[in-house]
Structures are given as C-alpha cells and as structure tokens.
Motif scaffolding. Structure first.
Motif, PDB file in Angstrom:
ATOM      1  N   ARG A  88      56.526  52.943 -10.446  1.00  0.00           N
ATOM      2  CA  ARG A  88      56.645  54.126 -11.305  1.00  0.00           C
ATOM      3  C   ARG A  88      55.388  54.248 -12.160  1.00  0.00           C
ATOM      4  O   ARG A  88      55.011  53.321 -12.869  1.00  0.00           O
ATOM      5  CB  ARG A  88      57.874  54.010 -12.204  1.00  0.00           C
ATOM      6  CG  ARG A  88      58.057  55.171 -13.181  1.00  0.00           C
ATOM      7  CD  ARG A  88      59.247  54.910 -14.091  1.00  0.00           C
ATOM      8  NE  ARG A  88      59.478  56.019 -15.012  1.00  0.00           N
ATOM      9  CZ  ARG A  88      58.905  56.146 -16.205  1.00  0.00           C
ATOM     10  NH1 ARG A  88      58.039  55.222 -16.622  1.00  0.00           N
ATOM     11  NH2 ARG A  88      59.170  57.181 -16.968  1.00  0.00           N
ATOM     12  N   PRO A 134      57.663  55.068  -3.677  1.00  0.00           N
ATOM     13  CA  PRO A 134      58.638  54.147  -3.075  1.00  0.00           C
ATOM     14  C   PRO A 134      58.021  53.338  -1.928  1.00  0.00           C
ATOM     15  O   PRO A 134      57.141  53.814  -1.204  1.00  0.00           O
ATOM     16  CB  PRO A 134      59.734  55.077  -2.546  1.00  0.00           C
ATOM     17  CG  PRO A 134      59.475  56.411  -3.191  1.00  0.00           C
ATOM     18  CD  PRO A 134      57.993  56.468  -3.431  1.00  0.00           C
ATOM     19  N   ILE A 169      64.091  58.143  -7.562  1.00  0.00           N
ATOM     20  CA  ILE A 169      63.593  57.606  -6.296  1.00  0.00           C
ATOM     21  C   ILE A 169      64.196  58.373  -5.124  1.00  0.00           C
ATOM     22  O   ILE A 169      63.502  58.708  -4.147  1.00  0.00           O
ATOM     23  CB  ILE A 169      63.889  56.095  -6.193  1.00  0.00           C
ATOM     24  CG1 ILE A 169      63.171  55.338  -7.312  1.00  0.00           C
ATOM     25  CG2 ILE A 169      63.490  55.556  -4.827  1.00  0.00           C
ATOM     26  CD1 ILE A 169      63.526  53.861  -7.392  1.00  0.00           C
ATOM     27  N   HIS A 201      66.944  54.318 -12.252  1.00  0.00           N
ATOM     28  CA  HIS A 201      65.834  54.985 -11.565  1.00  0.00           C
ATOM     29  C   HIS A 201      66.245  55.550 -10.209  1.00  0.00           C
ATOM     30  O   HIS A 201      65.433  56.223  -9.557  1.00  0.00           O
ATOM     31  CB  HIS A 201      64.677  54.000 -11.364  1.00  0.00           C
ATOM     32  CG  HIS A 201      64.056  53.536 -12.643  1.00  0.00           C
ATOM     33  ND1 HIS A 201      63.143  54.276 -13.344  1.00  0.00           N
ATOM     34  CD2 HIS A 201      64.241  52.387 -13.358  1.00  0.00           C
ATOM     35  CE1 HIS A 201      62.771  53.624 -14.429  1.00  0.00           C
ATOM     36  NE2 HIS A 201      63.424  52.476 -14.467  1.00  0.00           N
ATOM     37  N   ALA A 260      59.981  50.782  -6.000  1.00  0.00           N
ATOM     38  CA  ALA A 260      59.039  51.875  -6.276  1.00  0.00           C
ATOM     39  C   ALA A 260      58.148  51.492  -7.441  1.00  0.00           C
ATOM     40  O   ALA A 260      58.592  50.845  -8.402  1.00  0.00           O
ATOM     41  CB  ALA A 260      59.786  53.173  -6.590  1.00  0.00           C
ATOM     42  N   TYR A 306      56.795  58.484  -8.786  1.00  0.00           N
ATOM     43  CA  TYR A 306      57.299  57.261  -8.160  1.00  0.00           C
ATOM     44  C   TYR A 306      56.690  57.129  -6.772  1.00  0.00           C
ATOM     45  O   TYR A 306      56.666  58.104  -5.994  1.00  0.00           O
ATOM     46  CB  TYR A 306      58.824  57.304  -8.022  1.00  0.00           C
ATOM     47  CG  TYR A 306      59.590  57.161  -9.314  1.00  0.00           C
ATOM     48  CD1 TYR A 306      60.214  55.962  -9.647  1.00  0.00           C
ATOM     49  CD2 TYR A 306      59.714  58.233 -10.192  1.00  0.00           C
ATOM     50  CE1 TYR A 306      60.940  55.827 -10.825  1.00  0.00           C
ATOM     51  CE2 TYR A 306      60.427  58.106 -11.374  1.00  0.00           C
ATOM     52  CZ  TYR A 306      61.041  56.910 -11.682  1.00  0.00           C
ATOM     53  OH  TYR A 306      61.752  56.782 -12.846  1.00  0.00           O
TER      54      TYR A 306
END
Length: 715
Positions: free
Chosen positions: A62, A123, A181, A177, A60, A121
C-alpha cells in the motif's frame, strides 16, 4: 478466555460447527506498521487475516503518496521507473508478479508518464504450500524500491516492509484492507477474447484495430503499451468506433522501427480495461465505421468539486454580461427594462421569462455538448460555431433581428419578440423568453474568467452534476436583469416609454448588423470563397424576403398575397444556400498559412512544441479561434505589441498558434489535458522540460511581458 467464549456460545445455542470454527480462529495478524519518507508512506498489508495451507495469499504494498508526487506503472512512459519488489519469504512460499492497477496519465510538459498518485495498492499473489503447518506465525518481508517524482525532481525511496500472519485451516476472514485490494483485483486490466491487429499506414503511423464482444458500445478508449519507446506516449491517439470494435491511430516512437510490429499492452475503455496483443496484419473490419471515439482520460474535475464548479459558473455567468459578444442583447435587455419600468407585474413576468429562456438554452447547449462528447466527439465550449452552417445561420438570424428593429417588418409578439424581447408590447412574455435564448446564442463566442475551470469540471462530472454547472452559468448571465426586474425602486428611476424608445430601437439594430457582419467574417475564415458567396447570397435573400414580408403587412387584398408569396419564395432560398455552403470542402492551409496575430508565429502541434524545447527554447502557445471574441481582444491588446515581440526575442521563445476555428481533435485533446473545454488558452512552456504555466484568460501586455521576463530570468 477462549474456553469461556466457547462455553457462552454453547449456552446461547450456537451451532456446533460455528463454535468449532470460532475455536480454531487464529489471532489477528501482527503488522510491523507503515514505513515512510517525506514523499511516501508504504505498508505491507493482506487481504486475508491468515494464510490457509494450499491456497493463494493475496498481499499488497500500500502506497500513500504525498501531494505533488507520484510513482510509476510497469511502463513508466517517457521518464521514471516502475516500482520493484524483492521478497524474503518463508520456505516453500512463492511470490507472483505485481497485479498492476490501471495507471493514470501524467503529462509533464511535452512528456507523458504512466503512474499513480494518492493511495494505491499493488497486489501480489503468494503461493502457500499445502504442508504449511497451522498454528505457525510467519513473517513476510519485501524490499520495495519506489521512484517518487514531482514536476521538478525524482527521488528513489527504498523501504523494507514486514507483515506477520498466522497459518490456519479454513476460509480466512477479511482484513480492513480487503475492500480496497478487492477493488484493485476487480478493476485491474485482465485478458479478454479480443482480436487485435496493428497496421502501418502510408503516413507511417500504426493503426491498432480491435474487435470483440467486450468492445460493443464503447465510447472511450486509450492504449497503454507494456514496452516503452514503441509509441509516442505524449501524442494524441485518434480514435474511431465501429459496430464490433474500435480503431486507434498511434504515433510511432523511436523504438518502433520500419514496418508494422506487434504491440502488447492495456486497452482501457469505458467498458473495462483489457490486456491485448495486436499482431501485424490488415485492419479488422467493423472497427471504425461509426464515427469518432473519445481518448480523453476519465479524470476528476482537476480538483474542482461540484460545489466549487457551481460557484465558478455563477461568477463566470455574471462576468459574461460584460463581454463584448453579449453587448447587442444586453442593450436590448436594458431597453426592455425601461419599457416595463412602470408596470411591475409585467417587469417581473418578463424577468422570469428571460431567465427561463437563458436556462433552457444553456441546458440544451450543455446536453448537446455532453451528448456529443459521450458519442466520442471532441467538442468544447463554442463547438457549434466551428460549423460554418451554424455560424452562417446565426449571422442570418442577427440580420433578421436588425431588420426587425429597423422597422423593415413587424411581427408584434412574433419575431419582434424573438429579437427585441423586452421591446415587445405588453403580453410579450414569449418574446422575453426568446430573448434569453438569443442571449445564449450570441454569448457562446465569449469566455469569461472562472468559466474555463467550471466548464472543464462539467466535462468530467456525472451528467446530472454537469448540467447543474450549465444551469448555474445561465443563472449568472440572467441574474442582473432578473434582480432589476424585481426591484421596484430601481425600476421607478427609469424613464417612461415614449418616442425615444422607437429611436432607441432603431439604434439597437446596428449592433445586430455588426454581429451579422462579424459572423460572416468568421464564415469567411472557415470556408472558401465559393461558400462565402453562397452565405452572402443567403443574406441578400433574407433581407429581400423580410422586406417583402414588411410590404405584405402594409398592403391589402391581392397585394398582400402577392408580396407574401414573393417573400416566401425568397426566404426558401436561404436554407438552400446555407446547406450548399456547408457541403463545400473546407479550405486547406499549409504550415505557411497566416496565423491569428501580428507576432511571427508557427502553427501549433505537439511535435512543434517538442522540437522547440529540444533546441533549448521556451514556447508560448496561443489556442484561439476566429469566432472567439475574447481571443481576438487579447490578440489585439496583448499579443501584437512591439514590447511583447521584444520579450519573446529576449527569452528566445517560439510562438505557436493553435487555431480552433474549425474542429480539430488534437487541439480539443490538448485543451482537455489542461482542464479546459474551450478557447482561449495560453501556455508558456519553459525550455527545461517542466510543466507549462497557464496564463490568465484575459491578457494584458504587461502580463505577457512579465511572464516572458520571469522565464528568461530562470537559472
């Protein structure tokens, strides 16, 4: 070290499989770290601590976006551009598409963009080949191009992000994280078995209907198209709900073309967000028969937290005591203090009863308002006065209170207490309570400073917190009276009851008569002449019935029964006339209808704002209502003078009036976009496409003139 840990594990009696997995665990990922500009910080992160051969690795991007800036969704809306990712991956690895989180609606003037602010985020699934060799350490690189914008400017920021991960067999451990996510993966729009159609109506507007089990019980919905230009993103989406789904009426954009065409996008509801494709065809049944559907964004309280909203509500309630619509009840409250000034227990009892009446009324009003909005109704503060039936009923109640104060009839601790409350004789605690209820009823047309932000926050807070805001507003309204009733020193300074109180009681009837007349004027603005005639007839029946009741009190024997029967018959005509007036159709008014002030104006609409700004002209918008006393005072004091007219002309500004006297969902949606739940609201749009300036709720001529002059002086 690894052998030592394994030996210790065996000594402690850990299971062999667990020990074997522990021995095979790879090192934690090595990250190159976040990269940043002054507007955005970005980092490539992973859900898993290592890549497993033959699996899907979820990476992802961020983003930590600076305050006041934003990036964009796959369809940016009316301006901007989406984030793009260019990958450099190890041999055999493949990157999928971005899994886009549900975007925010970002209104900039008359434009609507779709994007993100704060931390977000993005992904991306990465296919790991089955022959990836465990023990290798692989570097993943992505060049991310962000278009980062504020209200004034946009800057393309390109950052190269790196992440190094090991390859290992077995289920991978989570990183720090992973929760964020996973939250995006769980809440991002997803396909669903929803049937959708798009039908173009006679007015040229496409209506999207959708049905399916996922839509059962929805109360809020909004459609985000995947392709820009097909619909007008900034236009209000009018929604209705049905037994099996929902319907959204959209406004076509420049790229829509003639006829109906398929629309693909995200249908965001309070039950979830779903990817749908609506094919052209007849509207689906069961999608719109149950009433209105909210299309407002579930935003935060505009930066106003619960504690701040409580403080603003308390301050707004205190200032509400100084607003003109509260004057009739405020005067009766003052007289009531005098009547109980030398009876401290009674004064305290009446003070608490008045407080209870105010709090109960605000709680009921707030619960009804929140309930209607949850059911999809576009209502705000003062919503009850948008109903001619309610306005007419309050007018008749004010007339009855005035007649009671004038001595036409007496009810002791009954209606006299309801009207006069504090004027009731000792033991009239119920009267003080009902006076508090009456105070809230007549306070609804006014909006005090600080109330707008507090009520705007209440509409997006969870319902227990929202009701707390309404209670704080009521506490502010009742606090001065309660404070004086618990202050023996202040009470001792008030004169003792006497003949002067009866004269004062008669004098206080006239503010109530004035309130009744004003509310009849509001009814006249809301209805046609036939409905107004019925309301006036109801007023006549009210006066006759209460006069007959007063005569029944004075008569004895058969005379009392005869007068009482006649009074009942007269009063029975009142609800019949009010209901008949409410059932009549509302009058229609074209664009040429007179507006709310002496300035040359045009009716408000989003299209009118956009057209004026397209011509290079600034726009002053006045959202008002005939039942809003604050609005009328502002229009008389600040929006009707030659100086303001000259400033408008010098700035080349267009003056638009949004009249909310009767319910208008488009105005309600516009108020909500600016964090407001009611009128007045004054917006000053610059011609260059920037965000509007919100003027104070209490206007002066100088405030408006200076704002227009500042706008004209801008380069």
């Amino acid at each position: 070290m690894l052998r030592l840990l394994l030996t210790l594990s065996l000594i402690l009696g850990l299971a062999v499989p667990a020990a074997a997995q522990d021995a095979a665990a790879p090192d934690l990922p090595v990250r190159a770290g976040p990269q940043s500009t002054v507007r955005i910080e970005a980092e490539l992160v992973s859900l898993s601590a290592w890549a497993t051969p033959g699996s899907t690795l979820m990476l992802a991007v961020r983003q930590d976006i600076a305050p006041g800036w934003h990036t964009y969704w796959r369809n940016p809306g009316d301006s901007g551009g989406p984030t793009t990712l260019a990958w450099r991956l190890p041999a055999g690895f493949g990157a999928g598409d971005i899994i886009w989180p549900l975007p925010e609606r970002q209104r900039l003037g008359d434009l609507m963009n779709y994007g993100y602010s704060g931390v977000v985020y993005l992904p991306v699934p990465i296919a790991v080949p089955a022959d990836a060799a465990p023990g290798r350490r692989l570097t993943f690189t992505v060049s991310a191009l962000f278009l980062v914008c504020s209200a004034e400017m946009c800057v393309p920021d390109e950052l190269t992000l790196n992440l190094t991960l090991p390859v290992a067999a077995g289920a991978a451990a989570d990183t720090t994280h992973a929760p964020a996510i996973r939250r995006v993966l769980e809440t991002s729009p997803r396909p669903a078995p929803i049937q959708a159609r798009v039908t173009r109506g006679e007015d040229g507007r496409p209506t999207l209907t959708a049905t399916g089990p996922e839509l059962d019980g929805v109360t809020r919905a909004y459609f985000f198209p995947f392709e820009g230009g097909l619909i007008d993103h900034a236009a209000v989406q009018a929604g209705r709900r049905g037994a099996q789904g929902l319907a959204l009426t959209l406004t076509p954009g420049r790229g829509y073309g003639p006829g109906a065409r398929a629309l693909s996008g995200v249908l965001d509801t309070d039950r979830g967000a779903y990817e749908i494709t609506a094919d052209p065809g007849p509207a689906l049944t069961g999608a719109s028969e149950r009433g209105a559907l909210s299309t407002e964004a579930p935003t935060s309280a505009g930066g106003v937290g619960w504690a701040a909203a409580l403080g603003l509500a308390l301050a707004g309630g205190l200032i509400l005591n100084l607003m003109p619509c509260v004057f009739p009840v405020l005067a009766m409250k003052a007289a009531g203090l005098a009547s109980a000034a030398h009876d401290a227990p009674r004064a305290r009892r009446d003070g608490l009863a008045f407080l209870a009446g105010v709090l109960v009324a605000f709680l009921a009003l707030g619960a009804l308002m929140l309930g209607l909005r949850a059911a999809g109704q576009a209502v705000g503060w003062g919503f009850q006065l948008q109903s001619p039936a309610v306005t007419a009923s309050l007018s008749l109640l004010s007339l009855g209170v005035g007649l009671n104060l004038s001595g036409v009839f007496q009810l002791g601790t009954g209606l006299q207490s309801a009207a006069g409350g504090p004027l009731a004789r000792p033991g009239g605690t119920a009267g003080a309570f009902l006076t508090g209820v009456l105070a809230v009823a007549v306070a609804a047309p006014c909006t005090a400073p600080f109330m707008a932000a507090a009520l705007g926050a209440a509409l997006v807070l969870p319902w227990p917190a929202a009701l707390g805001v309404f209670l704080a507003l009521g506490l502010g309204l009742a606090l001065p009276y309660v404070a004086v009733s618990f202050s023996p020193g202040l009470l001792a300074r008030l004169p003792r009851p006497g003949v002067w109180m009866e004269r004062l009681k008669g004098l206080l009837a006239f503010p109530m008569y004035g309130t009744a007349l004003w509310l009849v004027w509001v009814v006249a603005a809301q209805t046609g002449p036939e409905a107004l005639a019925l309301v006036l007839a109801a007023g006549l029946a009210t006066a006759l019935g209460l006069w007959l009741y007063g005569r029944a009190q004075e008569a004895g024997g058969r005379g009392r029964a005869a007068f009482g029967l006649a009074a009942a018959l007269a009063l029975l005509l009142v609800p019949v006339a009010v209901v008949a007036a409410a059932r009549l159709p509302a009058p229609t008014a074209g664009p040429e209808a007179a507006t709310a002030s002496a300035l040359a104006s045009q009716p408000w609409s989003p299209q009118a704002v956009a057209a004026a700004r397209a011509d290079g002209r600034p726009v002053l918008v006045n959202f008002t209502a005939d039942w809003c006393v604050t609005c009328k005072l502002n229009e008389r004091a600040a929006l009707s003078s030659p100086r303001v007219a000259a400033a408008l002309e010098a700035a080349g500004a267009v003056y638009l009036v949004g009249d909310w006297t009767r319910r208008d969902d488009a105005i309600a949606a516009e108020l909500a976009l600016h964090g407001r739940s009611g009128v007045p609201l004054y917006l000053l749009y610059p011609a260059d496409g920037g965000a509007p300036r919100i003027l104070p709720q209490l206007l002066t001529e100088g405030t408006v003139v200076r704002a227009l002059q500042d706008l004209a002086a801008r380069p």
